[in-house]
Each structure stands twice: as C-alpha cells, then as structure tokens.
Enzyme design. Structure first.
Site, PDB file in Angstrom:
ATOM      1  N   HIS A 499     -39.664  -2.317   8.577  1.00 54.75           N
ATOM      2  CA  HIS A 499     -38.599  -2.990   9.309  1.00 54.75           C
ATOM      3  C   HIS A 499     -37.966  -4.049   8.412  1.00 54.75           C
ATOM      4  CE1 HIS A 499     -40.982  -1.723  13.150  1.00 54.75           C
ATOM      5  NE2 HIS A 499     -40.424  -0.709  12.516  1.00 54.75           N
TER       6      HIS A 499
HETATM    7  C1  LIG Z   1     -43.511   5.377   9.286  1.00 51.07           C
HETATM    8  C2  LIG Z   1     -42.330   4.737   9.967  1.00 51.07           C
HETATM    9  C3  LIG Z   1     -42.372   4.467  11.329  1.00 51.07           C
HETATM   10  C4  LIG Z   1     -41.275   3.885  11.962  1.00 51.07           C
HETATM   11  N1  LIG Z   1     -41.338   3.683  13.309  1.00 51.07           N
HETATM   12  C5  LIG Z   1     -40.289   3.103  13.941  1.00 51.07           C
HETATM   13  C6  LIG Z   1     -40.321   2.897  15.344  1.00 51.07           C
HETATM   14  O1  LIG Z   1     -41.262   3.259  16.037  1.00 51.07           O
HETATM   15  N2  LIG Z   1     -39.259   2.291  15.921  1.00 51.07           N
HETATM   16  C7  LIG Z   1     -38.176   1.889  15.215  1.00 51.07           C
HETATM   17  O2  LIG Z   1     -37.269   1.295  15.807  1.00 51.07           O
HETATM   18  N3  LIG Z   1     -38.111   2.098  13.881  1.00 51.07           N
HETATM   19  C8  LIG Z   1     -39.143   2.708  13.235  1.00 51.07           C
HETATM   20  N4  LIG Z   1     -39.070   2.935  11.892  1.00 51.07           N
HETATM   21  C9  LIG Z   1     -37.824   2.568  11.179  1.00 51.07           C
HETATM   22  C10 LIG Z   1     -36.783   3.683  11.310  1.00 51.07           C
HETATM   23  O3  LIG Z   1     -37.296   4.856  10.775  1.00 51.07           O
HETATM   24  C11 LIG Z   1     -35.500   3.246  10.581  1.00 51.07           C
HETATM   25  O4  LIG Z   1     -34.986   2.083  11.234  1.00 51.07           O
HETATM   26  C12 LIG Z   1     -34.395   4.300  10.614  1.00 51.07           C
HETATM   27  O5  LIG Z   1     -34.884   5.566  10.282  1.00 51.07           O
HETATM   28  C13 LIG Z   1     -33.287   3.874   9.652  1.00 51.07           C
HETATM   29  O6  LIG Z   1     -32.252   4.818   9.673  1.00 51.07           O
HETATM   30  P1  LIG Z   1     -31.169   4.845   8.494  1.00 51.07           P
HETATM   31  O7  LIG Z   1     -30.230   5.953   8.801  1.00 51.07           O
HETATM   32  O8  LIG Z   1     -30.625   3.474   8.316  1.00 51.07           O
HETATM   33  O9  LIG Z   1     -32.002   5.132   7.155  1.00 51.07           O
HETATM   34  P2  LIG Z   1     -32.942   6.355   6.716  1.00 51.07           P
HETATM   35  O10 LIG Z   1     -33.629   6.954   7.871  1.00 51.07           O
HETATM   36  O11 LIG Z   1     -33.787   5.840   5.606  1.00 51.07           O
HETATM   37  O12 LIG Z   1     -31.913   7.430   6.160  1.00 51.07           O
HETATM   38  C14 LIG Z   1     -31.209   7.218   4.961  1.00 51.07           C
HETATM   39  C15 LIG Z   1     -31.018   8.528   4.247  1.00 51.07           C
HETATM   40  O13 LIG Z   1     -30.174   8.274   3.125  1.00 51.07           O
HETATM   41  C16 LIG Z   1     -30.641   9.007   2.012  1.00 51.07           C
HETATM   42  N5  LIG Z   1     -30.192   8.319   0.793  1.00 51.07           N
HETATM   43  C17 LIG Z   1     -30.582   7.099   0.341  1.00 51.07           C
HETATM   44  N6  LIG Z   1     -29.940   6.778  -0.795  1.00 51.07           N
HETATM   45  C18 LIG Z   1     -29.107   7.823  -1.076  1.00 51.07           C
HETATM   46  C19 LIG Z   1     -28.186   8.084  -2.119  1.00 51.07           C
HETATM   47  N7  LIG Z   1     -27.977   7.212  -3.104  1.00 51.07           N
HETATM   48  N8  LIG Z   1     -27.524   9.272  -2.089  1.00 51.07           N
HETATM   49  C20 LIG Z   1     -27.708  10.180  -1.091  1.00 51.07           C
HETATM   50  N9  LIG Z   1     -28.590   9.973  -0.078  1.00 51.07           N
HETATM   51  C21 LIG Z   1     -29.275   8.805  -0.067  1.00 51.07           C
HETATM   52  C22 LIG Z   1     -32.143   9.039   2.174  1.00 51.07           C
HETATM   53  O14 LIG Z   1     -32.720  10.129   1.473  1.00 51.07           O
HETATM   54  C23 LIG Z   1     -32.300   9.125   3.690  1.00 51.07           C
HETATM   55  O15 LIG Z   1     -32.412  10.459   4.127  1.00 51.07           O
HETATM   56  C24 LIG Z   1     -40.139   3.530  11.223  1.00 51.07           C
HETATM   57  C25 LIG Z   1     -40.096   3.791   9.848  1.00 51.07           C
HETATM   58  C26 LIG Z   1     -41.179   4.401   9.224  1.00 51.07           C
HETATM   59  C27 LIG Z   1     -41.099   4.693   7.766  1.00 51.07           C
END
Ligand SMILES: Cc1cc2nc3c(=O)[nH]c(=O)nc-3n(C[C@H](O)[C@H](O)[C@H](O)COP(=O)(O)OP(=O)(O)OC[C@H]3O[C@@H](n4cnc5c(N)ncnc54)[C@H](O)[C@@H]3O)c2cc1C
Ligand code: SF4
Length: 569
Positions: A499
């Site tokens: 987080h």
């Molecule tokens: C084990 C775990 C448990 C969690 N449990 C919870 C929970 O219970 N409740 C909760 O609220 N949150 C939880 N979270 C947090 C939650 O997963 C994140 O808040 C959320 O997934 C973030 O979404 P996002 O789209 O911002 O980023 P991400 O899910 O990280 O997606 C970003 C994507 O961008 C891609 N990317 C990055 N850089 C580049 C680049 N330069 N070029 C192309 N692609 C790129 C990555 O490969 C990734 O697929 C948890 C996280 C983890 C790791």
C-alpha cells in the site's frame, strides 16, 4: 529503427485495475484505446494448479521480475541507496490484471477525514499539532464528490459487505451480502463489542454469491480456498481486472492490448503529450505509439518514474521543499498483537477478505489531543488461510531456528491468532521519491529511488494501536498476548504492505501537486496519471476502492477532455 504505430485516441501504460477501468469506460464512450502492458496475458484458465505456496507466494511467480527493473532504497539522504534485489516489503505487479490479479480483495472506502485532513486537523487540534516537517494537505476533492465513484467501483467488483456502524454515508448498500461469519470472526465480534467497539464484516471482493456487474460481466461465488493473496483465483470468484472490466472493454471492439510492451518514455511537444515510446521485451524492437491522450496506469511507482525520466513537472527537493513530483510518498504502519490460546482454530481455511474489523481507532473517530499523533488504523482479525511455509507463529523469545522453533511453531500454528491494524501514514518532508543517479534498468532507464523512514507520528500510532489489538485478544480469551515490538527504522526486506502511495499527488492548485482532481497533469493537459500516487496521504485502510474510484473519475475526465479539450478545472 523506431517503428511508429497508427495514432489512437487513448494509450494507457499498464493494464491493471486503473488501466482496465480507463479502457472499459473510454471504449464504452467510443474512444479507441491501446493498452501497453510489459507483462503477459493471463486469466482464470491459467490458475488451475495455483495452490502451490512455494511457486506463487514465496517465489512470486505472478509478480515483477526484479532482475530487469527494480527500485533503489535508502532510509535517509545521508545513506547510499541500493537496489531491492528480491521482492520483500511490497510486491509489485506484472502481467494482465497487474497486482489486481493476486490481491486479497479487501475493499474499503477512505474516510471524509482523509480527503480534508489538513482542514479538519487544524480545526480540531490547532495548526502545527504534529510539529514541523509533516506535509499533509487537502486532496482538492471531498468524500461527497468521491461517493458516486466509490459506489461505481463497488458495483463493478460486486463487493460483499455490511454497513460500517462508524462509516461515512453511502448512497446505496453493498451489492452483495457479507461473507460467512466463521466461529473465529464471531469470537472477535463478541470480544470487541464487549469492549464497547463497533465491529463489522470486512467489505470483500471475494464474492459471497455469483454476481453480474455493471458491465454485464459475471464474477462467481468464493469457495473459501485459502489461496487468495499472492495467487490468481481458479474459480473466477475474486473481482480482478481481467474478470470484471477488461472483457467489457474488449467486447466493444475498440480496445487492443499489446503485451511484452515496456514503456520507457512519455513523448511531448509544445507542452502536450504526443504519445509514448516502448520496447518489445521479446524482440528488443522500439516503437512509438502516438495518441491524443496518454494515461499513466502503471502503478504509483512506475507513474512517478515515467514522469521523472520524461522530465514532465517539477521534481520535489527535500532541501528547499520546492517542487511536487516525488513528494508525499507514504507507506503504512503495521501494528498488532498475537494471542496464544489452548483451543485450536481452523486457521488454514479462509479467503483473501474474510475478516471482521472496526474503525473505533481510525481517522478522527477518537480524541487525539493528548496522543501526539493523528489518524489511526482499521483494526481487523482476518482469516486468510495461513499457509504452512510462510506462517510459523512462535513466541517473541523463541529462537528463529532449531528444535525449539519447530516445537513452538507446530504447537501454535493452530493455537494462535493475530489482530492487526493498517496504520495511516502521514507525509513527511524527508519521505520522497526521486530518480537514482547510479542504477539503471535493463532498458537503460534510471531506477526510481525511494527515500523513506518511519516518523515519530508512525511510532506513536504503532504503539497505541498495538495495545488496542492486545486488549481485544485478551478479551477473546488468549492465555498469553504478545504485542508487536515498538517501531524502529523502516526495513525494506520483510513483507509489510503493498500500500505505497504519493509521489504524483492530486491537488486543488498546481503549486501543491502533480495532477488535478480529474488526474489530469497540471502542466500537460492531455496527460493523466491515475493510481495511489495521487493520494496526498495514506489512510488506515487498503487503497484499491479509492484507486478504483479515482480511475472512474479519470475516465470521466478523459472523455470530457476528448470532446472539449483544455484544462478540466
Ligand atoms: C499481495 C497483494 C495483496 C493486495 N491486497 C489488497 C487488498 O486486499 N485490498 C486493496 O485495496 N489492495 C490490495 N493490494 C493493492 C492492489 O493490488 C493495488 O492497489 C492495485 O492492484 C493497483 O492497481 P494499479 O492499476 O494502480 O497497478 P498494478 O496493479 O500494479 O498494475 C500496473 C500494471 O502496469 C504494468 N506496467 C508497469 N510499468 C510499465 C511500463 N513501463 N510499461 C508497460 N507496463 C507497465 C505492470 O506490469 C502492471 O500490470 C494488494 C497488493 C498485493 C501485491
Ligand atoms: S479465497 Fe475465494 S476468491 Fe480467493 S482464490 Fe479462493 S475461491 Fe477465489
């Protein structure tokens, strides 16, 4: 030679929750969207043999490959920053769905207090209550403005939950009934009610019943398999981007996802973004994807890094306090206590969001005037399914290896319970993100550097909440309670919480942040950066309900911008 692709309306960098929601909403509105994802395609069909703790939870098969790209870290500016060579303190996502594939699914709304933290704290406790160095600020958007977007994210992921007695007002009930209240959760509920607190079932994206979401996509009912956090769901029963939103975008025929595509730069001309430059990670070929709108949806760390390497915005300087890019990096504090019992519990069963929790010591729900800290934590007992390699509950004075360790661990595996909080983190002037000057990733781009340490505020909050967790365990009948040791310095090695927030903060005025409240860059009107990077401070909850809500807000902004152009505020 760099190959230039045909121009599209919108390009997103990364396809997790943020990229998926932006794609679903923008394609529905008729825009042509390309999602560039550095990882591979995957989905429910790939998770048939996923109950392999070593492969997925210890070796992190679904997560970022740090041999190609990582972050560097130091506790303070006097130290030399070094690369994080193995995932530890937090786990970075990669591949379709991002970290949303292997998340737990605990879905909390942030509090009204979070969005107006400066105004509310100053009003109640006076200015400078925490002393110098703490940089908290209002977000530039309040809870009432956020409410419709929270509602939309919860109806997208089919959240199973019940009313929080101390929660902010909601326009509608959760779309599904709460998860099963197991004997363990009933024990927590009874004890905390006896102490005068207000427990409720944790809002969950592991669904209590099959559900058709607002896009017509079906999410199945959770089987309580206990292999949720760090794993994909083989039942399609966890709301994830690849189950809940990405199919909806693909069905419009206006969405294309390009895998193995790592974006290395946002291209600009005359103060506007013209597209992105990316590298095919299999062939090494370089491409340019031109677009009318560029959206950074690559997790808060990669969003900050891409803005920094593309030289968009003003870097934060901790020495002068000037600049906004990289400022307000926040993490979380994990207070808690362990109770040792004579009776045995089914701790190996569970689900990623199976829990009972309370907010009596979260936000500003209690009086802080004599405590020396603000905010607090959601306190919970979760029943996630304790897997045998990663969980060895022993007493504090037991050695961490050898016969005594084995004996204590085997005895207490089913006879101990933990109650813990997710402590809010308040921004501090020395906690920030910047670019590393020495280390580069495999594509020759500088690594992101994290400068972070726990503050006095964190230490006081940790001690206070840990004691409250201990009280609940005593009331639950534990024969011995051990409260977590006091916080010292932040250590990036042991897992704590994924987080991470801040770095590309949202603000009411350009001088206070990187993006406006539509997640539109203050200095570059056709560039948006969405994710937890926009949080001005972290809360006492998991972030994704707020991240999802902001993604809907961002999509609304992109659609408005595509029709009218110009600044949205
Ligand atoms: C084990 C775990 C448990 C969690 N449990 C919870 C929970 O219970 N409740 C909760 O609220 N949150 C939880 N979270 C947090 C939650 O997963 C994140 O808040 C959320 O997934 C973030 O979404 P996002 O789209 O911002 O980023 P991400 O899910 O990280 O997606 C970003 C994507 O961008 C891609 N990317 C990055 N850089 C580049 C680049 N330069 N070029 C192309 N692609 C790129 C990555 O490969 C990734 O697929 C948890 C996280 C983890 C790791
Ligand atoms: S606990 Fe439920 S949601 Fe999680 S992986 Fe198992 S079946 Fe899926």
């Amino acid at each position: 030679m760099v190959k230039t692709m045909p121009k599209v309306d919108v390009v997103t960098v990364g396809v997790g929750w943020t990229g998926g929601i932006v794609a679903a909403e923008c394609t529905k509105a008729g825009l042509k969207v390309v999602g560039l994802e550095r990882g591979k395609s995957r989905g429910t069909v790939n998770f048939a043999n996923v109950h392999d703790e070593y492969r997925y939870a210890i070796r992190y098969e679904l997560m970022q490959d740090l041999s190609k790209e990582t972050v560097t870290f130091r506790n303070n500016r006097r130290q030399k920053a070094l690369p994080m060579r193995q995932l530890g303190s937090f786990l970075l996502g990669e591949g379709l769905g991002g970290a949303g594939t292997h998340w737990n699914g605990q879905v909390f709304r942030f509090l009204p207090y979070d969005f107006e933290i400066k105004t509310m704290t100053d009003k109640k406790y006076g200015k400078n209550f925490l002393g110098p160095g703490y940089q908290f600020q209002d977000w530039g958007l309040n809870y009432d403005q956020m409410e419709p977007y929270f509602d939309k994210f919860e109806k997208t992921s089919g959240v199973s939950g019940e009313e929080n007695p101390l929660g902010p007002k909601r326009s509608d009930k959760y779309p599904n009934k709460p998860m099963k209240k197991t004997p363990l959760l009933q024990k927590f509920e009874k004890a905390s009610q006896k102490l005068g607190y207000h427990p409720y079932m944790m809002p969950s994206a592991n669904l209590s019943a099959p559900y058709k979401n607002i896009y017509g996509e079906t999410i199945n009912a959770c089987q309580y398999c206990g292999f949720c956090e760090r794993f994909g769901c083989e039942y399609g029963a966890k709301a994830t981007p690849e189950v809940a939103v990405i199919p909806a975008a693909l069905k419009t025929g206006k969405y294309e996802i390009r895998f193995d595509s790592n974006v290395v730069e946002v291209l600009t001309k005359g103060g506007k973004a013209t597209g992105v430059r990316y590298i095919d990670t299999v062939t090494g070929e370089e491409y340019i994807q031109p677009a009318d709108v560029v959206v950074l949806t690559s997790y808060m760390m990669n969003n900050a890094k891409l803005l920094m390497v593309s030289k968009i915005g003003t870097m934060y300087d901790p020495a002068t306090g000037r600049g906004t890019l990289g400022r307000n990096y926040c993490y979380q504090i994990m207070p808690g206590a362990t109770g040792f019992f004579d009776e045995q519990f089914n701790i190996f069963m569970g689900a990623g969001s199976l829990g009972e929790c309370l907010d009596d010591f979260n936000g500003d729900n209690f009086d802080h005037s004599k405590l020396g800290f603000i905010h607090g934590a959601n306190i919970a007992l979760t029943q996630l399914g304790l897997r045998p390699i990663g969980n060895n509950p022993t007493h504090i004075d037991t050695p961490i290896w050898g016969a005594a360790f084995k004996k204590d661990s085997i005895t207490n595996y089913t006879r101990s319970l933990s109650v813990g909080g997710q402590g809010a983190s308040i921004p501090y002037k020395e906690n920030f993100l910047t670019l590393d000057t020495r280390y580069k990733d495999v594509y020759g781009v500088p690594l992101l550097q994290i400068n972070y340490d726990f503050t006095d505020q964190d230490k006081k909050l940790h001690k206070f909440i840990s004691a409250k967790c201990g009280d609940i365990l005593k009331e639950m009948g534990a024969k011995k309670v051990e409260v977590r040791a006091d916080l010292t310095n932040y250590n990036i090695v042991p897992y704590q919480s994924t987080h991470n927030t801040g770095g590309t903060v949202m603000s009411k005025a350009p001088e206070d942040g990187v993006v406006n409240n539509y997640l539109q860059h203050w200095d570059c009107e056709n560039l948006f950066a969405v994710g937890a990077g926009a949080f001005a401070n972290n809360s006492g909850y998991n972030p994704t309900d707020t991240v999802g809500a902001l993604s809907f807000r961002c999509a609304e902004g992109i659609i408005k911008y595509s029709k009218k152009g110009g600044s949205l505020v």
